[in-house]
Design a protein around this motif. Structure first.
Motif, PDB file in Angstrom:
ATOM      1  N   ASN A 259     -35.422 -37.853   2.667  1.00 57.95           N
ATOM      2  CA  ASN A 259     -36.427 -37.672   1.630  1.00 57.95           C
ATOM      3  C   ASN A 259     -35.789 -36.911   0.463  1.00 57.95           C
ATOM      4  OD1 ASN A 259     -38.651 -37.208   0.063  1.00 57.95           O
ATOM      5  ND2 ASN A 259     -39.563 -35.686   1.422  1.00 57.95           N
ATOM      6  N   TRP A 260     -35.658 -37.599  -0.682  1.00 61.59           N
ATOM      7  CA  TRP A 260     -34.939 -37.007  -1.804  1.00 61.59           C
ATOM      8  C   TRP A 260     -35.861 -36.379  -2.845  1.00 61.59           C
ATOM      9  CZ3 TRP A 260     -30.491 -36.439   0.063  1.00 61.59           C
ATOM     10  CH2 TRP A 260     -29.888 -37.424   0.849  1.00 61.59           C
ATOM     11  N   SER A 261     -37.072 -36.054  -2.444  1.00 59.21           N
ATOM     12  CA  SER A 261     -38.002 -35.401  -3.372  1.00 59.21           C
ATOM     13  C   SER A 261     -37.744 -33.903  -3.464  1.00 59.21           C
ATOM     14  CB  SER A 261     -39.450 -35.651  -2.930  1.00 59.21           C
ATOM     15  OG  SER A 261     -39.667 -35.127  -1.615  1.00 59.21           O
ATOM     16  N   SER A 262     -36.981 -33.383  -2.517  1.00 59.85           N
ATOM     17  CA  SER A 262     -36.693 -31.952  -2.470  1.00 59.85           C
ATOM     18  C   SER A 262     -35.295 -31.663  -2.998  1.00 59.85           C
ATOM     19  CB  SER A 262     -36.822 -31.443  -1.027  1.00 59.85           C
ATOM     20  OG  SER A 262     -36.284 -30.150  -0.904  1.00 59.85           O
ATOM     21  N   LEU A 263     -35.195 -30.709  -3.909  1.00 64.02           N
ATOM     22  CA  LEU A 263     -33.897 -30.322  -4.464  1.00 64.02           C
ATOM     23  C   LEU A 263     -32.986 -29.771  -3.375  1.00 64.02           C
ATOM     24  CD1 LEU A 263     -31.944 -29.790  -6.780  1.00 64.02           C
ATOM     25  CD2 LEU A 263     -33.137 -27.627  -7.209  1.00 64.02           C
ATOM     26  N   SER A 264     -33.562 -29.035  -2.427  1.00 62.83           N
ATOM     27  CA  SER A 264     -32.744 -28.451  -1.354  1.00 62.83           C
ATOM     28  C   SER A 264     -32.095 -29.541  -0.499  1.00 62.83           C
ATOM     29  CB  SER A 264     -33.600 -27.531  -0.473  1.00 62.83           C
ATOM     30  OG  SER A 264     -34.643 -28.254   0.146  1.00 62.83           O
ATOM     31  N   ASP A 265     -32.823 -30.657  -0.269  1.00 63.10           N
ATOM     32  CA  ASP A 265     -32.255 -31.781   0.488  1.00 63.10           C
ATOM     33  C   ASP A 265     -31.117 -32.433  -0.288  1.00 63.10           C
ATOM     34  OD1 ASP A 265     -33.905 -31.461   2.649  1.00 63.10           O
ATOM     35  OD2 ASP A 265     -35.391 -32.928   1.991  1.00 63.10           O
ATOM     36  N   ILE A 266     -31.297 -32.553  -1.589  1.00 64.30           N
ATOM     37  CA  ILE A 266     -30.260 -33.158  -2.424  1.00 64.30           C
ATOM     38  C   ILE A 266     -28.999 -32.300  -2.419  1.00 64.30           C
ATOM     39  CG2 ILE A 266     -29.635 -33.759  -4.805  1.00 64.30           C
ATOM     40  CD1 ILE A 266     -32.543 -34.562  -5.261  1.00 64.30           C
ATOM     41  N   VAL A 267     -29.185 -30.985  -2.539  1.00 63.00           N
ATOM     42  CA  VAL A 267     -28.047 -30.059  -2.548  1.00 63.00           C
ATOM     43  C   VAL A 267     -27.311 -30.105  -1.210  1.00 63.00           C
ATOM     44  CG1 VAL A 267     -27.361 -27.644  -2.683  1.00 63.00           C
ATOM     45  CG2 VAL A 267     -29.076 -28.532  -4.269  1.00 63.00           C
ATOM     46  N   SER A 268     -28.077 -30.097  -0.116  1.00 60.47           N
ATOM     47  CA  SER A 268     -27.477 -30.044   1.233  1.00 60.47           C
ATOM     48  C   SER A 268     -26.803 -31.360   1.612  1.00 60.47           C
ATOM     49  CB  SER A 268     -28.548 -29.702   2.277  1.00 60.47           C
ATOM     50  OG  SER A 268     -29.135 -28.458   1.996  1.00 60.47           O
ATOM     51  N   ASN A 269     -27.361 -32.467   1.126  1.00 62.07           N
ATOM     52  CA  ASN A 269     -26.880 -33.780   1.558  1.00 62.07           C
ATOM     53  C   ASN A 269     -26.519 -34.646   0.354  1.00 62.07           C
ATOM     54  OD1 ASN A 269     -27.713 -33.006   4.266  1.00 62.07           O
ATOM     55  ND2 ASN A 269     -29.792 -33.421   3.567  1.00 62.07           N
ATOM     56  N   TRP A 270     -25.676 -34.097  -0.520  1.00 58.35           N
ATOM     57  CA  TRP A 270     -25.385 -34.746  -1.793  1.00 58.35           C
ATOM     58  C   TRP A 270     -24.783 -36.138  -1.629  1.00 58.35           C
ATOM     59  CZ3 TRP A 270     -26.622 -34.324  -6.720  1.00 58.35           C
ATOM     60  CH2 TRP A 270     -25.872 -35.035  -7.654  1.00 58.35           C
ATOM     61  N   ARG A 271     -23.896 -36.323  -0.673  1.00 56.06           N
ATOM     62  CA  ARG A 271     -23.231 -37.620  -0.521  1.00 56.06           C
ATOM     63  C   ARG A 271     -24.229 -38.712  -0.149  1.00 56.06           C
ATOM     64  NH1 ARG A 271     -17.244 -36.389   2.081  1.00 56.06           N
ATOM     65  NH2 ARG A 271     -16.842 -34.548   0.823  1.00 56.06           N
ATOM     66  N   GLY A 272     -25.171 -38.372   0.733  1.00 55.92           N
ATOM     67  CA  GLY A 272     -26.205 -39.331   1.086  1.00 55.92           C
ATOM     68  C   GLY A 272     -27.089 -39.658  -0.110  1.00 55.92           C
ATOM     69  N   TYR A 273     -27.356 -38.652  -0.926  1.00 59.03           N
ATOM     70  CA  TYR A 273     -28.181 -38.849  -2.122  1.00 59.03           C
ATOM     71  C   TYR A 273     -27.467 -39.779  -3.108  1.00 59.03           C
ATOM     72  CZ  TYR A 273     -30.338 -37.819  -6.642  1.00 59.03           C
ATOM     73  OH  TYR A 273     -30.932 -37.926  -7.875  1.00 59.03           O
ATOM     74  N   GLU A 274     -26.162 -39.563  -3.297  1.00 57.43           N
ATOM     75  CA  GLU A 274     -25.375 -40.441  -4.175  1.00 57.43           C
ATOM     76  C   GLU A 274     -25.489 -41.896  -3.730  1.00 57.43           C
ATOM     77  OE1 GLU A 274     -21.513 -37.865  -5.749  1.00 57.43           O
ATOM     78  OE2 GLU A 274     -21.358 -39.127  -3.965  1.00 57.43           O
ATOM     79  N   VAL A 275     -25.313 -42.131  -2.432  1.00 52.89           N
ATOM     80  CA  VAL A 275     -25.362 -43.493  -1.890  1.00 52.89           C
ATOM     81  C   VAL A 275     -26.748 -44.091  -2.081  1.00 52.89           C
ATOM     82  CG1 VAL A 275     -25.240 -44.861   0.229  1.00 52.89           C
ATOM     83  CG2 VAL A 275     -23.490 -43.141  -0.245  1.00 52.89           C
ATOM     84  N   ASN A 276     -27.793 -43.278  -1.881  1.00 49.51           N
ATOM     85  CA  ASN A 276     -29.163 -43.754  -2.056  1.00 49.51           C
ATOM     86  C   ASN A 276     -29.401 -44.236  -3.486  1.00 49.51           C
ATOM     87  OD1 ASN A 276     -32.168 -42.797  -2.971  1.00 49.51           O
ATOM     88  ND2 ASN A 276     -32.182 -43.650  -0.903  1.00 49.51           N
ATOM     89  N   VAL A 277     -28.941 -43.448  -4.466  1.00 53.24           N
ATOM     90  CA  VAL A 277     -29.104 -43.821  -5.872  1.00 53.24           C
ATOM     91  C   VAL A 277     -28.295 -45.072  -6.192  1.00 53.24           C
ATOM     92  CG1 VAL A 277     -28.729 -43.092  -8.259  1.00 53.24           C
ATOM     93  CG2 VAL A 277     -29.591 -41.445  -6.587  1.00 53.24           C
ATOM     94  N   ALA A 278     -27.055 -45.131  -5.688  1.00 52.52           N
ATOM     95  CA  ALA A 278     -26.197 -46.298  -5.937  1.00 52.52           C
ATOM     96  C   ALA A 278     -26.802 -47.546  -5.309  1.00 52.52           C
ATOM     97  CB  ALA A 278     -24.801 -46.057  -5.371  1.00 52.52           C
ATOM     98  N   ASN A 279     -27.367 -47.405  -4.126  1.00 49.68           N
ATOM     99  CA  ASN A 279     -27.985 -48.530  -3.430  1.00 49.68           C
ATOM    100  C   ASN A 279     -29.194 -49.049  -4.209  1.00 49.68           C
ATOM    101  OD1 ASN A 279     -28.136 -50.311  -1.168  1.00 49.68           O
ATOM    102  ND2 ASN A 279     -29.870 -49.124  -0.396  1.00 49.68           N
ATOM    103  N   SER A 280     -29.995 -48.129  -4.743  1.00 45.86           N
ATOM    104  CA  SER A 280     -31.158 -48.522  -5.555  1.00 45.86           C
ATOM    105  C   SER A 280     -30.701 -49.235  -6.830  1.00 45.86           C
ATOM    106  CB  SER A 280     -31.984 -47.282  -5.935  1.00 45.86           C
ATOM    107  OG  SER A 280     -32.505 -46.659  -4.784  1.00 45.86           O
ATOM    108  N   LEU A 281     -29.622 -48.727  -7.432  1.00 43.82           N
ATOM    109  CA  LEU A 281     -29.076 -49.341  -8.645  1.00 43.82           C
ATOM    110  C   LEU A 281     -28.653 -50.780  -8.380  1.00 43.82           C
ATOM    111  CD1 LEU A 281     -28.031 -48.960 -11.607  1.00 43.82           C
ATOM    112  CD2 LEU A 281     -25.854 -48.249 -10.603  1.00 43.82           C
ATOM    113  N   ILE A 282     -27.929 -50.978  -7.275  1.00 41.13           N
ATOM    114  CA  ILE A 282     -27.453 -52.325  -6.922  1.00 41.13           C
ATOM    115  C   ILE A 282     -28.623 -53.244  -6.581  1.00 41.13           C
ATOM    116  CG2 ILE A 282     -26.094 -53.642  -5.251  1.00 41.13           C
ATOM    117  CD1 ILE A 282     -24.307 -51.075  -5.030  1.00 41.13           C
ATOM    118  N   SER A 283     -29.590 -52.720  -5.819  1.00 40.14           N
ATOM    119  CA  SER A 283     -30.755 -53.529  -5.405  1.00 40.14           C
ATOM    120  C   SER A 283     -31.581 -53.976  -6.599  1.00 40.14           C
ATOM    121  CB  SER A 283     -31.632 -52.723  -4.439  1.00 40.14           C
ATOM    122  OG  SER A 283     -30.920 -52.375  -3.274  1.00 40.14           O
ATOM    123  N   ASN A 284     -31.664 -53.139  -7.608  1.00 41.02           N
ATOM    124  CA  ASN A 284     -32.459 -53.463  -8.797  1.00 41.02           C
ATOM    125  C   ASN A 284     -31.678 -54.255  -9.837  1.00 41.02           C
ATOM    126  OD1 ASN A 284     -34.730 -52.078  -7.800  1.00 41.02           O
ATOM    127  ND2 ASN A 284     -33.996 -50.125  -8.601  1.00 41.02           N
TER     128      ASN A 284
END
Length: 407
Positions: A259-284
């Motif tokens: 769940n990337w709605s929390s800043l703390s999750d993004i900070v703790s799991n940055w690599r997963g967040y990067e992949v999530n954004v990249a995946n959304s970019l490719i899908s769209n």
């Protein structure tokens, strides 16, 4: 070790350690290639094996022009990819000089990496820090060792078993093994340790002299164990707790489904967040974008890019901690296929060849890149892994005994 080998190692150490600005590396690379072309009367080595990397770069370059991204971002991406090809090409040119002077680049590689590790140890020893600052200091000093250090340790462990001679000498090999192993363990680089395990498994599978390799490996593992215990006794308790938590959080850190709605999750799991954004970019994106990518200059629109040193006003980042998604964004599925083909061809050719030390090292390097590209940028890293790229060029040139041809 010959004086000329030592000289090459020192030069490589200086270039890789102190010239870490990619644009300067790129510029120096072009100058060196130009000089080699002139000295060789415009004869160039056969670069057929580089075609997959050239195609990845060409696809990204053409798409960058088509989609007309910001000029700075376009050229920055282009330099990231072209520099890799330039450095490997320099390696192919340089082999002729090394062969003429009977220089073994494996020794040059080992000593260059070891000098770099000595320099990093020096920085750690003479820095002022508190216990918690020590963790960040170690992390900063350990950047970029995930590929070079495991390969160095593997070579030091197995070289004698394949060649019946020590790489440099028994005492020096042992000192370098302890030095490099100590730093890898001290850094607690998860990727580096996984890559070391991959190397150990590869050489266990392809071992030629079973008994000698077993003795060498057991002795090496004893050294690693002793060094590990010493380091853990010396490191403050607070640092140990952070490191344990870091390992326990590994799966979450690369999981793109959080769940990337929390800043703390993004900070703790940055690599997963990067992949999530990249995946959304490719899908769209369009089918063209999925097949051929968005091209050089396309930014991955992450939030809070300041967490990785990129101003939020830039609108995103250009490099991902995932080599596969990095290539998917820049050069699409076609580019990703070329990337895998480059390494798989090296592996399969090695499997079909006589299992010499050089062949097994090539297989080892390829598998390390295939696995580690899930969590680091991969072959197109920043700063460029100059020593590893030159080693790849040396080993492939040795394998193919490439002849020169006129341009």
């Amino acid at each position: 070790m010959k004086k000329k080998e030592l000289l090459f190692a020192v030069i490589l150490f200086i270039v890789e350690t102190f010239i870490d600005e990619l644009f300067i590396q790129f510029l120096l690379g072009l100058i060196v290639v130009t000089c080699f072309l002139i000295l060789n009367k415009f004869k160039v080595p056969n670069i057929v094996f580089l075609v997959p990397l050239i195609m990845i770069t060409l696809i990204g370059f053409i798409n960058g022009i088509i989609f007309n991204y910001q000029t700075f971002n376009f050229f920055r991406d282009s330099i990231y990819f072209i520099t890799v090809i330039v450095v490997i090409t320099i390696g192919l040119f340089n082999i002729k000089i090394m062969e003429k002077n009977s220089i073994d680049f494996i020794k040059v590689f080992i000593f260059s990496v070891s000098l770099n590790i000595m320099y990093r140890f020096f920085n750690l020893l003479f820095s002022n820090y508190s216990n918690l600052d020590l963790f960040n200091l170690i992390r900063d000093e350990a950047r970029g060792i995930e590929i070079t250090l495991p390969i160095t340790i593997i070579i030091l462990l197995f070289y004698k078993s394949f060649s019946s001679n020590y790489l440099i000498s028994k005492r020096v090999d042992l000192i370098l093994l302890i030095l490099n192993s100590s730093f890898l363990l001290l850094s607690i680089s998860r990727t580096g340790i996984v890559n070391l395990v991959i190397g150990l498994l590869v050489f266990q599978i392809f071992k030629l002299k079973r008994n000698k390799i077993k003795i060498k490996l057991n002795f090496g593992l004893i050294i690693l164990l002793v060094v590990t215990l010493v380091i853990f006794f010396l490191i403050p308790k607070e640092i140990i707790e952070i490191l344990v938590q870091k390992f326990l959080n590994t799966i979450n850190e690369v999981d793109s489904q959080n769940n990337w709605s929390s800043l703390s999750d993004i900070v703790s799991n940055w690599r997963g967040y990067e992949v999530n954004v990249a995946n959304s970019l490719i899908s769209n994106g369009t089918y063209y974008n999925r097949i051929f990518g968005f091209g050089f200059g396309k930014l991955i629109p992450v939030q809070f890019s300041n967490l990785v040193g990129v101003p939020v006003t830039d609108g995103g980042i250009t490099i991902l901690h995932n080599g596969y998604y990095h290539i998917l964004v820049k050069s699409g599925i076609v580019g990703l296929c070329f990337y895998l083909y480059f390494f798989l061809k090296i592996i399969f050719k090695g499997l079909l060849s006589k299992k010499t030390f050089n062949e097994v090292i090539l297989i080892c390097i390829s598998l390390i890149y295939i696995v580690s590209s899930f969590v680091i940028t991969g072959l197109f890293a920043v700063p460029t892994k100059i020593s590893v790229l030159l080693l790849i060029a040396f080993l492939i040139k040795k394998r193919n005994n490439v002849s020169e041809r006129k341009v």
